[in-house]
Design an enzyme around this catalytic site. Structure first.
Site, PDB file in Angstrom:
ATOM      1  N   ARG A  13       0.876  -1.166   0.000  1.00 30.56           N
ATOM      2  CA  ARG A  13       0.000   0.000   0.000  1.00 30.56           C
ATOM      3  C   ARG A  13       0.913   1.216   0.000  1.00 30.56           C
ATOM      4  O   ARG A  13       1.796   1.312   0.865  1.00 30.56           O
ATOM      5  CB  ARG A  13      -0.824  -0.070   1.282  1.00 30.56           C
ATOM      6  CG  ARG A  13      -1.862   0.954   1.509  1.00 30.56           C
ATOM      7  CD  ARG A  13      -2.657   0.540   2.753  1.00 30.56           C
ATOM      8  NE  ARG A  13      -3.768   1.419   3.018  1.00 30.56           N
ATOM      9  CZ  ARG A  13      -3.682   2.498   3.797  1.00 30.56           C
ATOM     10  NH1 ARG A  13      -2.561   2.803   4.397  1.00 30.56           N
ATOM     11  NH2 ARG A  13      -4.747   3.239   4.003  1.00 30.56           N
ATOM     12  N   SER A  63     -12.377  -3.986  -0.020  1.00 29.44           N
ATOM     13  CA  SER A  63     -12.726  -3.527   1.333  1.00 29.44           C
ATOM     14  C   SER A  63     -14.226  -3.354   1.450  1.00 29.44           C
ATOM     15  O   SER A  63     -14.852  -2.743   0.571  1.00 29.44           O
ATOM     16  CB  SER A  63     -12.085  -2.168   1.621  1.00 29.44           C
ATOM     17  OG  SER A  63     -10.695  -2.280   1.662  1.00 29.44           O
ATOM     18  N   LYS A  72      -5.669   4.764   9.804  1.00 32.23           N
ATOM     19  CA  LYS A  72      -6.366   5.282   8.626  1.00 32.23           C
ATOM     20  C   LYS A  72      -7.655   5.958   9.058  1.00 32.23           C
ATOM     21  O   LYS A  72      -8.396   5.413   9.867  1.00 32.23           O
ATOM     22  CB  LYS A  72      -6.684   4.110   7.682  1.00 32.23           C
ATOM     23  CG  LYS A  72      -7.404   4.524   6.426  1.00 32.23           C
ATOM     24  CD  LYS A  72      -7.750   3.324   5.553  1.00 32.23           C
ATOM     25  CE  LYS A  72      -8.664   3.753   4.414  1.00 32.23           C
ATOM     26  NZ  LYS A  72      -9.113   2.629   3.608  1.00 32.23           N
TER      27      LYS A  72
END
Ligand code: TZP
Ligand code: MG
Length: 218
Positions: free
Chosen positions: A50, A118, A147
């Protein structure tokens, strides 16, 4: 195997109960390749790369390098967000968010490679299964500072509901640590994703191996 059932390329169950997210922005200044080597040494068998803060060119170069290391360790590599970079780096798959390319469009490009997505509620989870995802991410399970998800913690009881509603593997995410990971597995997650609890470990290889050993213990 038919796409409708998903899982055309993903071994079932997931190759590991621990899904590691490697993100240069979360690496606490550690050089990434030595960090990757420690993760692999500890027994990591699935890594999502990521890199939200990198340019596409930098992300691609990094993905290629990570691919070389993961290939020789037989670790699956999943690229976050970018179908093009997943394909160009010969990763095993891509991980999409709800705002990325639609799953069905990504499937046309990815062929039989792995697609994870997700999800944050039951409807999204069921849709992902229906649309041919190979696995879902579900969360945030607990509060996380890593996050800004915009979602309140989903908790273990919703995770249990999702488990009964979808057949494809579930990767639980958000606030998962060595202390709470067994609860997440017990609630039906096939794997648990971890960022901060791994990145803050003094000995990352040892941490991975210790967390994995929790899955085997009675
Ligand atoms: N998506 C939902 S929560 C999250 C992502 C990427 C962050 C998980 O990080 P941590 O540090 O394991 O809570
Ligand atoms: Mg995304």
């Amino acid at each position: 195997m038919s796409r409708v059932t998903g899982l055309s390329s993903l071994p079932r169950p997931l190759p590991s109960p621990l899904y590691v997210i490697l993100d240069p922005a979360q690496a606490k200044g550690r050089p990434l390749i030595p960090l990757l080597s420690s993760l692999l040494k500890g027994g990591t068998a699935i890594i999502q790369l990521r890199a939200k803060e990198m340019s596409p060119s930098e992300f691609f170069q990094l993905a290629r390098e990570v691919r070389e290391h993961t290939r020789s360790s037989k670790c699956l590599l999943i690229v976050n967000d970018r179908v093009d970079i997943a394909l160009a780096s010969q990763a095993d798959g891509v991980h999409l968010g709800q705002e990325d390319l639609p799953l069905r469009v990504a499937r046309k490009l990815m062929g039989d490679k792995i697609i994870g997505i997700s999800t944050h509620d039951l409807t999204q989870a069921v849709e992902a299964g229906r649309d041919g995802a190979d696995y879902i991410g579900f969360g945030p399970i607990f509060e996380t500072a890593t996050k800004q998800t915009g979602y309140a913690a989903r908790g273990l009881s919703l995770l249990r509901e999702v488990r009964s509603a979808v057949k494809i593997p579930i990767v639980a995410i958000g606030g998962i640590t060595e202390e709470n990971i067994t609860q997440v597995w017990d609630a039906g997650a096939d794997a648990a994703a971890m960022i901060s609890d791994l990145m803050t470990a003094a000995d990352v290889a040892e941490k991975v191996s210790r967390v994995l050993s929790l899955h085997q213990s009675p």
